[in-house]
Scaffold this active site. Structure first.
Site, short mmCIF file in Angstrom:
data_model
loop_
_atom_site.label_atom_id
_atom_site.label_comp_id
_atom_site.label_asym_id
_atom_site.label_seq_id
_atom_site.Cartn_x
_atom_site.Cartn_y
_atom_site.Cartn_z
N ASN A 130 0.83 -1.13 0.04
CA ASN A 130 -0.11 0.10 0.17
C ASN A 130 0.99 1.23 -0.08
OD1 ASN A 130 -1.83 1.84 0.40
ND2 ASN A 130 -2.70 1.08 2.35
N CYS A 133 -1.97 5.11 0.82
CA CYS A 133 -3.13 5.48 1.55
C CYS A 133 -3.47 7.14 1.83
CB CYS A 133 -3.18 4.80 2.85
SG CYS A 133 -4.57 5.06 3.88
C1 FMN Z 1 -13.69 1.50 4.08
C2 FMN Z 1 -12.43 1.36 3.25
C3 FMN Z 1 -11.30 0.97 3.77
C4 FMN Z 1 -10.12 0.87 3.19
N1 FMN Z 1 -8.88 0.35 3.44
C5 FMN Z 1 -8.01 0.09 2.95
C6 FMN Z 1 -6.75 -0.43 3.27
O1 FMN Z 1 -6.59 -0.68 4.60
N2 FMN Z 1 -5.62 -0.58 2.28
C7 FMN Z 1 -5.74 -0.40 1.11
O2 FMN Z 1 -4.67 -0.55 0.49
N3 FMN Z 1 -6.93 0.23 0.58
C8 FMN Z 1 -7.84 0.56 1.30
N4 FMN Z 1 -9.12 0.80 0.78
C9 FMN Z 1 -9.37 1.09 -0.55
C10 FMN Z 1 -9.67 -0.09 -1.52
O3 FMN Z 1 -9.07 -1.29 -1.18
C11 FMN Z 1 -10.02 0.13 -2.81
O4 FMN Z 1 -8.79 0.30 -3.37
C12 FMN Z 1 -10.86 1.51 -3.00
O5 FMN Z 1 -11.97 1.50 -2.29
C13 FMN Z 1 -11.27 1.56 -4.77
O6 FMN Z 1 -11.99 0.38 -4.67
P1 FMN Z 1 -13.86 0.37 -4.46
O7 FMN Z 1 -14.33 1.68 -5.29
O8 FMN Z 1 -14.33 -0.91 -5.22
O9 FMN Z 1 -14.20 0.43 -3.10
C14 FMN Z 1 -10.16 1.11 1.56
C15 FMN Z 1 -11.47 1.43 1.10
C16 FMN Z 1 -12.65 1.50 1.89
C17 FMN Z 1 -13.91 1.78 1.11
#
Ligand code: FMN
Length: 311
Positions: A130, A133
């Site tokens: 990651n 973030c």
């Molecule tokens: C509640 C939440 C927590 C997330 N936590 C992480 C995380 O801990 N590490 C990470 O690399 N991405 C994290 N993400 C990002 C997601 O893995 C993903 O890359 C991003 O939400 C885009 O995909 P989506 O539109 O399908 O949600 C998080 C996203 C959400 C919504």
């Protein structure tokens, strides 16, 4: 009914299908097991783990927006030792390959996390770095915004393992194509595209942010066109595996990402809307392949036409 072969490969890791979950959106171990048989998923990607436990940001940390959601969880997790002691034994019982997502405040953190995970290769098949973030001030974004340090983090992880390393990037970092080239040169095996985009939402009664951190990461359908563009452009430039995430809510979205060249499809925000969405997507994808006469999912991957075919 004709069988569709959905088998997908990244380096030496074989996935029975390309559908997986996006980091941080699928609990920390078995929270979704009432709805989803984890063994049916192509892979499982964990929430980010860090060397030390993190409490995360103050609440409220999520809110809904038009066509998406904002989150500022702040990488809350119980740390590496807890992961090894309590989470690895849980995942050891699941047949789908495990991809562990890690983040650090220094290259030393990345080296340590990777070295320890490398000792559990029977369970941990791949690491997602990651590097993107947007919700952590100290370390995280602060550290990761610096391009040189991003490369050092990848090199540090690479020096500790021969497992595939997928570098997770966000457009917030700058020129994604250029950074993609740099992380691949530093030892990444592929890319994870995209992490959330920084945004905010205001409560007009209270005249303050709807999340305590003020800003958060935007995810869901709102970012899908952006994610799709990056998957397409990166695949055009570099012939490497890509884990796609960004607004994959249904099978049609999944098919779009596959046509753009995605290797795995990570379902994130959709899990909050419908906890069974991964399996719905898997079933819909299988139906689409059948209808289109696709026998191996590789026939669909990257099948984008640059010239609009005459109908
Ligand atoms: C509640 C939440 C927590 C997330 N936590 C992480 C995380 O801990 N590490 C990470 O690399 N991405 C994290 N993400 C990002 C997601 O893995 C993903 O890359 C991003 O939400 C885009 O995909 P989506 O539109 O399908 O949600 C998080 C996203 C959400 C919504």
């Amino acid at each position: 009914m004709k069988k569709v072969d959905l088998t997908t490969k990244i380096k030496n890791v074989i996935f029975k299908n390309p559908v997986t979950v996006a980091s941080g959106t699928f609990g920390t171990t078995g929270e979704y097991s009432r709805y989803v048989n984890y063994n049916r998923l192509g892979a499982i990607i964990t929430k980010t783990i860090t060397v030390n436990p993190r409490l995360g940001n103050p609440m409220p940390r999520i809110c809904e927006t038009s066509s998406g959601m904002l989150n500022a969880i702040g990488l809350q997790n119980k740390g590496l030792a807890d992961f090894i002691e309590n989470k690895i034994p849980y995942y050891a019982r699941i047949k789908s390959p495990l991809i562990v997502n890690i983040a650090g405040e220094s290259e030393g953190d990345f080296a340590k996390l990777t070295a320890v995970l490398n000792k559990h290769k029977k369970v941990v098949r791949m690491i997602e770095l990651n590097l993107s973030c947007p919700n952590v001030e100290k370390g995280g974004a602060g550290f990761m915004k610096k391009r040189r340090l991003i490369k050092q983090a990848v090199r540090a992880a690479r020096s500790e393992t021969d497992m595939p390393l997928m570098a997770k990037l966000s457009p917030e970092l700058g020129d994604v194509l250029e950074i993609a080239g740099e992380v691949l040169d530093s030892g990444a095996s592929g890319l994870s595209l995209i992490n959330t985009l920084k945004g905010m939402s205001i409560d007009i009664e209270k005249r303050c942010s709807r999340i305590a951190n003020i800003t958060g990461g935007l995810s869901g359908p709102a970012i899908k066109p952006v994610a799709l563009r990056y998957v397409y452009e990166v695949k055009k430039h570099y012939d490497v595996p890509v884990i796609a995430s960004g607004g994959i809510m249904n099978a049609r979205d999944a098919v779009e990402f596959l046509i753009a060249g995605a290797t795995l499809l990570a379902v994130g925000t959709a899990n909050f809307v419908n906890p069974r969405s991964t399996l719905d997507i898997l079933e819909g994808l299988t139906d689409y392949c059948r209808q289109q006469g696709i026998r191996q999912i590789g026939q669909l991957r990257g099948s984008f036409h640059h010239v609009r075919p005459e109908s």
